[in-house]
Design an enzyme around this catalytic site. Structure first.
Site, PDB file in Angstrom:
ATOM      1  N   HIS A  24       0.847  -1.203   0.000  1.00  0.00           N
ATOM      2  CA  HIS A  24       0.000   0.000   0.000  1.00  0.00           C
ATOM      3  C   HIS A  24       0.879   1.249   0.000  1.00  0.00           C
ATOM      4  CE1 HIS A  24      -3.407   2.610   1.445  1.00  0.00           C
ATOM      5  NE2 HIS A  24      -2.369   3.299   1.911  1.00  0.00           N
ATOM      6  N   GLU A  25       1.844   1.284   0.910  1.00  0.00           N
ATOM      7  CA  GLU A  25       2.731   2.451   0.997  1.00  0.00           C
ATOM      8  C   GLU A  25       3.620   2.554  -0.241  1.00  0.00           C
ATOM      9  OE1 GLU A  25       2.114   4.584   3.121  1.00  0.00           O
ATOM     10  OE2 GLU A  25       0.862   3.400   4.471  1.00  0.00           O
ATOM     11  N   HIS A  28       1.959   4.460  -2.831  1.00  0.00           N
ATOM     12  CA  HIS A  28       2.107   5.913  -2.694  1.00  0.00           C
ATOM     13  C   HIS A  28       3.500   6.364  -3.153  1.00  0.00           C
ATOM     14  CE1 HIS A  28      -1.662   6.540  -0.699  1.00  0.00           C
ATOM     15  NE2 HIS A  28      -1.335   5.868   0.389  1.00  0.00           N
TER      16      HIS A  28
END
Length: 435
Positions: A24-25, A28
């Site tokens: 998920h990170e 980003h």
């Protein structure tokens, strides 16, 4: 051996959660770096740093508490309109303004002159939108891959037209439980009266040829309290059974708590694990997404029930749970009597469902969630687009710092909810299996 399997299940699930959060990170970070933004930290977990290493301008590492993660993109908050970033100082004005200015000050303590043009707020609105949306979209992809692999490679239980159990008596769904026994006042079930036996294969219902259980269920429900003639195959021979279905309270569907009064026969099907195609995966993902959104809408109501369960109330099986509760369920699955394939399928399904929930939760348009930053980016694009269209002065960047008071309140609520769920998962955990 059971304890060892429980530990293995928990460790595997927690590892899966950490990988999901890290991806998920990463969702980003990669577009942020591609767009030239400055990224200084990438960590899995929270709390004390267990391990870290610096590569270029970014520090990568692992924190002690495996319950999340973060990526630090510099310049998330712009200076106030007309304010020189180099002159931002901690404020001594009112509490709300102080909160905002102190946050700006902390942000700009790490920014130097050479970072000009690389700050998050200075990038085009669509770049900011992509950076913030990519994190939860990664979780959607993970959920799709996991569910897709599960349905297409392992399969999913499909109800067959063969009878698995015959209900002895009629018990309304509102009174049913695992320990509910028939009493002298309960009515004999229509299936019992008709003489159904385990292993009977249903061929027709009131003259309609039956090819699937999904076809049979609505026919029984629509029959209310009318006569029913059912042809079954038993030991290679056809046999005709007659009875009257009755009106009874049942769950509207397997995923719904709503009770409906419909025709009731009193049989349940055998299930067979069948591999599915890509179309089934897409359709199922759609249903799961709708169901998860509906669950998020009921979250406050469910949380009240969770709070009551801490002080002795009943914990609903479909109530929300924390990472502690989910890990406990994973351990329970690993130590159960299911086959290895069934255990693996259950753990994959649990991790996939968690990823889908994380994605949709992060899409909520409220700071500090990703959705809050996405709405800010979209609003900036709309404002600047309208200004260009009507030849008005550029309104500038959207100042998300002004929303910090709301963000702090929302973050506090999220923390309180998390603590409440953890306590409930310790004091009154959800159990998949009785005993």
């Amino acid at each position: 051996m059971s304890v060892l399997l429980t530990i293995v299940g928990i460790v595997l699930f927690v590892a899966g959660v950490l990988i999901s959060v890290s991806l998920h990170e990463l969702g980003h970070m990669l577009p942020a770096k591609a767009f030239g933004m400055k990224v200084t930290q990438f960590f899995a977990g929270f709390g004390r740093t267990v391990w870290s290493i610096k590569r270029g301008e970014t520090e990568y590492g692992l924190k002690a508490i495996p319950a999340g993660g973060f990526v630090r993109i510099v310049g998330m908050m712009p200076p106030a309109k007309g304010q020189d970033p180099s002159k931002i100082r901690k404020a001594n004005t009112g509490p709300i303004q102080s909160m905002i200015e102190n946050a700006r000050s902390a942000e700009y303590e790490t920014i130097s002159a050479e970072d000009e043009g690389r700050l998050f707020y200075q990038k085009a609105w669509w770049k900011k939108l992509i950076v913030m949306a990519s994190g939860p979209l990664v979780n959607v992809v993970i959920a799709f891959v996991l569910f897709g692999g599960l349905y297409m490679m392992y399969g999913t239980p499909v109800a067959q037209t063969t009878v698995s159990t015959v209900t002895d008596c009629v018990v309304p769904a509102s009174q049913a439980s695992a320990n509910r026994k028939c009493t002298d006042t309960d009515k004999l079930s229509p299936a019992k009266e008709a003489g159904f036996q385990v292993g009977d294969k249903i061929l027709s219902f009131n003259g309609t040829r039956i090819t699937s259980w999904d076809q049979l269920t609505p026919l029984i429900r629509a029959n209310t309290d009318k006569p029913a003639t059912i042809v079954v195959e038993r030991n290679g021979a056809q046999k005709t059974l007659t009875t009257h279905t009755i009106v009874n309270q049942v769950q509207e569907s397997a995923t719904s708590d709503k009770l409906v009064s419909v025709g009731f026969l009193g049989i349940s099907p055998t299930e067979k694990v069948v591999r599915q195609d890509f179309g089934f995966v897409v359709n199922q993902m759609g249903k799961l997404t709708v169901g998860t959104v509906q669950a998020l809408g009921k979250f406050p109501e469910k949380l009240v029930g969770v709070a009551k369960s801490i002080v002795g109330g009943k914990r609903d099986q479909d109530s929300p749970m924390s990472i502690v509760g989910a890990s406990r369920v994973a351990g329970e699955v690993a130590s159960s009597s299911m086959t290895t394939a069934q255990k693996g399928a259950a753990l994959v399904s649990l991790l996939a469902a968690l990823n889908l929930f994380l994605a949709l939760f992060n899409f909520i348009p409220l700071l500090p969630l990703d959705g809050g930053h996405m709405i800010g980016a979209i609003w900036e694009g709309v404002r600047r687009g309208l200004a260009r269209l009507f030849r008005r002065p550029d309104p500038g960047y959207v100042d998300v710092a002004k929303l910090l008071p709301i963000a702090y309140v929302a973050a506090s609520v999220i923390v309180v909810m998390g603590v409440l769920l953890v306590i409930a998962d310790i004091v009154n955990p959800i159990k998949l299996f009785n005993g």
